[in-house]
Design a protein around this motif. Sequence first.
Motif, PDB file in Angstrom:
ATOM      1  N   PRO A 200       7.587  -2.440  -2.588  1.00 54.13           N
ATOM      2  CA  PRO A 200       7.175  -1.177  -3.215  1.00 54.13           C
ATOM      3  C   PRO A 200       6.188  -0.365  -2.385  1.00 54.13           C
ATOM      4  O   PRO A 200       5.768   0.718  -2.791  1.00 54.13           O
ATOM      5  N   VAL A 201       5.817  -0.874  -1.208  1.00 51.83           N
ATOM      6  CA  VAL A 201       4.836  -0.190  -0.346  1.00 51.83           C
ATOM      7  C   VAL A 201       5.555   0.895   0.454  1.00 51.83           C
ATOM      8  O   VAL A 201       6.574   0.621   1.093  1.00 51.83           O
ATOM      9  N   PRO A 202       5.074   2.146   0.443  1.00 51.99           N
ATOM     10  CA  PRO A 202       5.743   3.232   1.176  1.00 51.99           C
ATOM     11  C   PRO A 202       5.680   3.037   2.690  1.00 51.99           C
ATOM     12  O   PRO A 202       4.807   2.328   3.208  1.00 51.99           O
ATOM     13  N   SER A 203       6.595   3.684   3.383  1.00 45.19           N
ATOM     14  CA  SER A 203       6.703   3.502   4.831  1.00 45.19           C
ATOM     15  C   SER A 203       5.439   3.935   5.570  1.00 45.19           C
ATOM     16  O   SER A 203       5.023   3.288   6.532  1.00 45.19           O
ATOM     17  N   TRP A 204       4.815   5.034   5.123  1.00 43.93           N
ATOM     18  CA  TRP A 204       3.623   5.506   5.826  1.00 43.93           C
ATOM     19  C   TRP A 204       2.498   4.479   5.720  1.00 43.93           C
ATOM     20  O   TRP A 204       1.705   4.311   6.659  1.00 43.93           O
ATOM     21  N   ALA A 205       2.434   3.759   4.594  1.00 38.26           N
ATOM     22  CA  ALA A 205       1.385   2.750   4.423  1.00 38.26           C
ATOM     23  C   ALA A 205       1.634   1.549   5.341  1.00 38.26           C
ATOM     24  O   ALA A 205       0.700   1.000   5.940  1.00 38.26           O
ATOM     25  N   TRP A 206       2.914   1.138   5.472  1.00 40.52           N
ATOM     26  CA  TRP A 206       3.237   0.059   6.404  1.00 40.52           C
ATOM     27  C   TRP A 206       2.904   0.461   7.833  1.00 40.52           C
ATOM     28  O   TRP A 206       2.333  -0.328   8.595  1.00 40.52           O
ATOM     29  N   ALA A 207       3.282   1.685   8.207  1.00 37.04           N
ATOM     30  CA  ALA A 207       3.005   2.155   9.567  1.00 37.04           C
ATOM     31  C   ALA A 207       1.508   2.170   9.843  1.00 37.04           C
ATOM     32  O   ALA A 207       1.051   1.727  10.909  1.00 37.04           O
ATOM     33  N   ALA A 208       0.748   2.664   8.895  1.00 40.05           N
ATOM     34  CA  ALA A 208      -0.703   2.722   9.080  1.00 40.05           C
ATOM     35  C   ALA A 208      -1.303   1.323   9.140  1.00 40.05           C
ATOM     36  O   ALA A 208      -2.169   1.041   9.981  1.00 40.05           O
ATOM     37  N   LEU A 209      -0.843   0.423   8.255  1.00 36.44           N
ATOM     38  CA  LEU A 209      -1.388  -0.930   8.211  1.00 36.44           C
ATOM     39  C   LEU A 209      -1.163  -1.666   9.523  1.00 36.44           C
ATOM     40  O   LEU A 209      -2.113  -2.184  10.139  1.00 36.44           O
ATOM     41  N   TRP A 210       0.089  -1.727   9.988  1.00 36.24           N
ATOM     42  CA  TRP A 210       0.371  -2.504  11.181  1.00 36.24           C
ATOM     43  C   TRP A 210      -0.148  -1.847  12.446  1.00 36.24           C
ATOM     44  O   TRP A 210      -0.508  -2.545  13.400  1.00 36.24           O
ATOM     45  N   SER A 211      -0.215  -0.539  12.469  1.00 37.92           N
ATOM     46  CA  SER A 211      -0.818   0.123  13.623  1.00 37.92           C
ATOM     47  C   SER A 211      -2.318  -0.164  13.678  1.00 37.92           C
ATOM     48  O   SER A 211      -2.870  -0.420  14.756  1.00 37.92           O
ATOM     49  N   PHE A 212      -2.973  -0.151  12.507  1.00 44.24           N
ATOM     50  CA  PHE A 212      -4.400  -0.478  12.472  1.00 44.24           C
ATOM     51  C   PHE A 212      -4.637  -1.914  12.916  1.00 44.24           C
ATOM     52  O   PHE A 212      -5.535  -2.196  13.722  1.00 44.24           O
TER      53      PHE A 212
END
Length: 243
Positions: A200-212
Amino acid sequence: MQTSSGSKLDFGRVALLLVLLGMGWYFWDSPVVWPLKLLVVMMHEGGHALATLLAGGAVDRVTLAATGSGACLSHLPEGLMAQVAVYSAGYVGSALAGAFLLLATYRFRMRRLVLATACVGLAVMGVLYAGDSLTLAFCMGTALVLGLAAKYLPDGGVDMLNLLLAAFSALYVAFDLRSDLWSGAARSVSDAARLAHLTPVPSWAWAALWSFVSLALLGLFARWSLRAARPEGLGYSLTSGRR
């Protein structure tokens, strides 16, 4: 400036890393750095491949495109967590490769071994998983260049090459973040989009999380690695660098 263990950062190395980052950012779209971009893309796809194998899946093929993109086609393992790990591994794969380049080169003085390991890894990827002639040629050609560099470059040249590769690994993470957050076309087919389909996690949140996470790992390993050499005879505890 001192680290928490009391050893000073080597400002010469830090300044050189910053210069390489700035030059890489400025020339990112130049054909001059095309081989380096493809190499960090292969690190990204290699992260997917390794995670797939560790999770019990099977890798079919890995391909690189002349445009600077890549793909890892595989039979995913069953289970939500395993699939999340496989899709996430691309984001952190290039970051971990850059981080270990720094650590092995400057902390443990394994500069030539890390290049030789990259040489063997690329050759294995090419032989086992290259999905087209471009990918095979790139893997084998780059493996040859890295192997020759490991054998014949002076220590300073190997250090510079490893630092350059680490800098491009960091830049790839940053450009991944930019594409996945701000480019609708790239975001729709990204690893973050696939993770969003699974959770249920949006794509922008995944991108931000793993990039961080990736940038944090690079920063932490850089802090451990870019310290001034201690005088001979004082010794160096391997345990001081553990988290």
